[in-house]
Design an enzyme around this catalytic site. Sequence first.
Site, PDB file in Angstrom:
ATOM      1  N   LYS A   1      -3.869   4.845   1.146  1.00  0.00           N
ATOM      2  CA  LYS A   1      -2.478   5.111   1.505  1.00  0.00           C
ATOM      3  C   LYS A   1      -1.701   5.773   0.361  1.00  0.00           C
ATOM      4  O   LYS A   1      -2.153   5.779  -0.785  1.00  0.00           O
ATOM      5  CB  LYS A   1      -1.814   3.797   1.925  1.00  0.00           C
ATOM      6  CG  LYS A   1      -2.434   3.191   3.184  1.00  0.00           C
ATOM      7  CD  LYS A   1      -1.753   1.882   3.544  1.00  0.00           C
ATOM      8  CE  LYS A   1      -2.313   1.287   4.815  1.00  0.00           C
ATOM      9  NZ  LYS A   1      -1.611   0.038   5.186  1.00  0.00           N
TER      10      LYS A   1
ATOM     11  N   TYR B   1      -1.587   4.769  14.814  1.00  0.00           N
ATOM     12  CA  TYR B   1      -1.056   3.404  14.879  1.00  0.00           C
ATOM     13  C   TYR B   1      -0.506   3.063  16.268  1.00  0.00           C
ATOM     14  O   TYR B   1       0.362   2.205  16.397  1.00  0.00           O
ATOM     15  CB  TYR B   1       0.047   3.220  13.826  1.00  0.00           C
ATOM     16  CG  TYR B   1      -0.476   3.131  12.413  1.00  0.00           C
ATOM     17  CD1 TYR B   1      -1.276   2.067  12.005  1.00  0.00           C
ATOM     18  CD2 TYR B   1      -0.167   4.102  11.472  1.00  0.00           C
ATOM     19  CE1 TYR B   1      -1.748   1.973  10.704  1.00  0.00           C
ATOM     20  CE2 TYR B   1      -0.637   4.012  10.167  1.00  0.00           C
ATOM     21  CZ  TYR B   1      -1.423   2.947   9.793  1.00  0.00           C
ATOM     22  OH  TYR B   1      -1.887   2.857   8.500  1.00  0.00           O
TER      23      TYR B   1
ATOM     24  N   PHE C   1       8.318  -2.953  12.643  1.00  0.00           N
ATOM     25  CA  PHE C   1       7.990  -2.216  11.416  1.00  0.00           C
ATOM     26  C   PHE C   1       7.355  -0.851  11.680  1.00  0.00           C
ATOM     27  O   PHE C   1       7.045  -0.117  10.738  1.00  0.00           O
ATOM     28  CB  PHE C   1       7.046  -3.050  10.539  1.00  0.00           C
ATOM     29  CG  PHE C   1       5.760  -3.443  11.233  1.00  0.00           C
ATOM     30  CD1 PHE C   1       4.676  -2.581  11.280  1.00  0.00           C
ATOM     31  CD2 PHE C   1       5.651  -4.686  11.850  1.00  0.00           C
ATOM     32  CE1 PHE C   1       3.500  -2.937  11.926  1.00  0.00           C
ATOM     33  CE2 PHE C   1       4.476  -5.057  12.496  1.00  0.00           C
ATOM     34  CZ  PHE C   1       3.397  -4.173  12.536  1.00  0.00           C
TER      35      PHE C   1
ATOM     36  N   ARG D   1     -13.664  -4.597   5.792  1.00  0.00           N
ATOM     37  CA  ARG D   1     -12.470  -5.434   5.974  1.00  0.00           C
ATOM     38  C   ARG D   1     -12.457  -6.578   4.957  1.00  0.00           C
ATOM     39  O   ARG D   1     -11.414  -6.916   4.398  1.00  0.00           O
ATOM     40  CB  ARG D   1     -12.415  -5.998   7.397  1.00  0.00           C
ATOM     41  CG  ARG D   1     -12.220  -4.961   8.472  1.00  0.00           C
ATOM     42  CD  ARG D   1     -10.874  -4.332   8.467  1.00  0.00           C
ATOM     43  NE  ARG D   1      -9.842  -5.286   8.835  1.00  0.00           N
ATOM     44  CZ  ARG D   1      -8.572  -4.990   8.983  1.00  0.00           C
ATOM     45  NH1 ARG D   1      -8.152  -3.767   8.786  1.00  0.00           N
ATOM     46  NH2 ARG D   1      -7.699  -5.908   9.311  1.00  0.00           N
TER      47      ARG D   1
ATOM     48  N   THR E   1      -4.418  -8.343   5.196  1.00  0.00           N
ATOM     49  CA  THR E   1      -3.361  -7.339   5.326  1.00  0.00           C
ATOM     50  C   THR E   1      -2.210  -7.644   4.375  1.00  0.00           C
ATOM     51  O   THR E   1      -1.673  -6.748   3.730  1.00  0.00           O
ATOM     52  CB  THR E   1      -2.860  -7.280   6.785  1.00  0.00           C
ATOM     53  OG1 THR E   1      -3.975  -6.952   7.629  1.00  0.00           O
ATOM     54  CG2 THR E   1      -1.773  -6.244   6.960  1.00  0.00           C
TER      55      THR E   1
ATOM     56  N   ARG F   1      -7.144  -5.303  -2.058  1.00  0.00           N
ATOM     57  CA  ARG F   1      -5.718  -5.648  -1.980  1.00  0.00           C
ATOM     58  C   ARG F   1      -5.367  -6.797  -2.921  1.00  0.00           C
ATOM     59  O   ARG F   1      -4.280  -6.816  -3.504  1.00  0.00           O
ATOM     60  CB  ARG F   1      -5.340  -5.996  -0.545  1.00  0.00           C
ATOM     61  CG  ARG F   1      -5.351  -4.785   0.374  1.00  0.00           C
ATOM     62  CD  ARG F   1      -5.065  -5.181   1.799  1.00  0.00           C
ATOM     63  NE  ARG F   1      -5.025  -4.037   2.690  1.00  0.00           N
ATOM     64  CZ  ARG F   1      -5.451  -4.068   3.939  1.00  0.00           C
ATOM     65  NH1 ARG F   1      -5.945  -5.178   4.462  1.00  0.00           N
ATOM     66  NH2 ARG F   1      -5.377  -2.989   4.690  1.00  0.00           N
TER      67      ARG F   1
ATOM     68  N   ASN G   1       0.215  -2.048   0.890  1.00  0.00           N
ATOM     69  CA  ASN G   1      -1.090  -2.698   0.722  1.00  0.00           C
ATOM     70  C   ASN G   1      -2.233  -1.714   0.483  1.00  0.00           C
ATOM     71  O   ASN G   1      -3.388  -2.041   0.659  1.00  0.00           O
ATOM     72  CB  ASN G   1      -1.383  -3.665   1.870  1.00  0.00           C
ATOM     73  CG  ASN G   1      -1.581  -2.988   3.203  1.00  0.00           C
ATOM     74  OD1 ASN G   1      -1.545  -1.766   3.316  1.00  0.00           O
ATOM     75  ND2 ASN G   1      -1.786  -3.783   4.230  1.00  0.00           N
TER      76      ASN G   1
ATOM     77  N   HIS H   1      -6.051   1.322   4.382  1.00  0.00           N
ATOM     78  CA  HIS H   1      -6.279   0.957   5.782  1.00  0.00           C
ATOM     79  C   HIS H   1      -7.774   0.964   6.037  1.00  0.00           C
ATOM     80  O   HIS H   1      -8.491   1.829   5.537  1.00  0.00           O
ATOM     81  CB  HIS H   1      -5.609   1.972   6.723  1.00  0.00           C
ATOM     82  CG  HIS H   1      -6.086   1.854   8.139  1.00  0.00           C
ATOM     83  ND1 HIS H   1      -5.535   0.968   9.034  1.00  0.00           N
ATOM     84  CD2 HIS H   1      -7.095   2.485   8.802  1.00  0.00           C
ATOM     85  CE1 HIS H   1      -6.175   1.069  10.190  1.00  0.00           C
ATOM     86  NE2 HIS H   1      -7.120   1.981  10.070  1.00  0.00           N
TER      87      HIS H   1
ATOM     88  N   GLU I   1     -10.650   6.059  15.385  1.00  0.00           N
ATOM     89  CA  GLU I   1      -9.993   6.576  14.188  1.00  0.00           C
ATOM     90  C   GLU I   1     -10.780   7.721  13.560  1.00  0.00           C
ATOM     91  O   GLU I   1     -10.188   8.715  13.115  1.00  0.00           O
ATOM     92  CB  GLU I   1      -9.780   5.438  13.189  1.00  0.00           C
ATOM     93  CG  GLU I   1      -8.750   4.439  13.687  1.00  0.00           C
ATOM     94  CD  GLU I   1      -8.655   3.167  12.874  1.00  0.00           C
ATOM     95  OE1 GLU I   1      -7.729   2.381  13.147  1.00  0.00           O
ATOM     96  OE2 GLU I   1      -9.490   2.928  11.972  1.00  0.00           O
TER      97      GLU I   1
END
Length: 153
Positions: free
Chosen positions: A13, A53, A61, A89, A95, A106, A116, A119, A130
């Site tokens: 990100k 998303y 949000f 993950r 998250t 993270r 964070n 993704h 995706e």
Amino acid sequence: MSNTKERTFICIKPDAVQRGLIGKIFERFEQRGYKLVAMKMLKATKSHLEIHYQELQGKPFFNDLVGYMSSGPVIAMVWEGLDVVKQARQMLGATNPLNSMPGTIRGDFSIQTGRNIVHGSDSLPSAEREITHWFKPEELCEWSSATATWVYE
């Protein structure tokens, strides 16, 4: 040999790009033994991110998330390997970074959910959706890693 061709989508990100964490995040996947099959740096458009998303539309949000993700460059990647969706993950951590264990990406590099840093696809169907949303088929590189015999039995 089990399915070592499973693929997942990982996106570094804007906050991680700005903080110079691209290499550190990338390194975690390489060190684990996963194989990179696609990568590009881009500034994603709001419309592209709204599709990405889409399952979060309607959440309070959502607009902030899309605005944040379109605020700077991201690194879109596809990684391949055994159980890579689930393992990625776990490598990313929760998250909410405050709930992430030390040693996770993270947990080591972020503090707040809204920043964070990365993704990762949460399931095989999400990964497939995706990957096709972010990459054309010809952008996925089929290759054999010389280290595969040292990673897999």
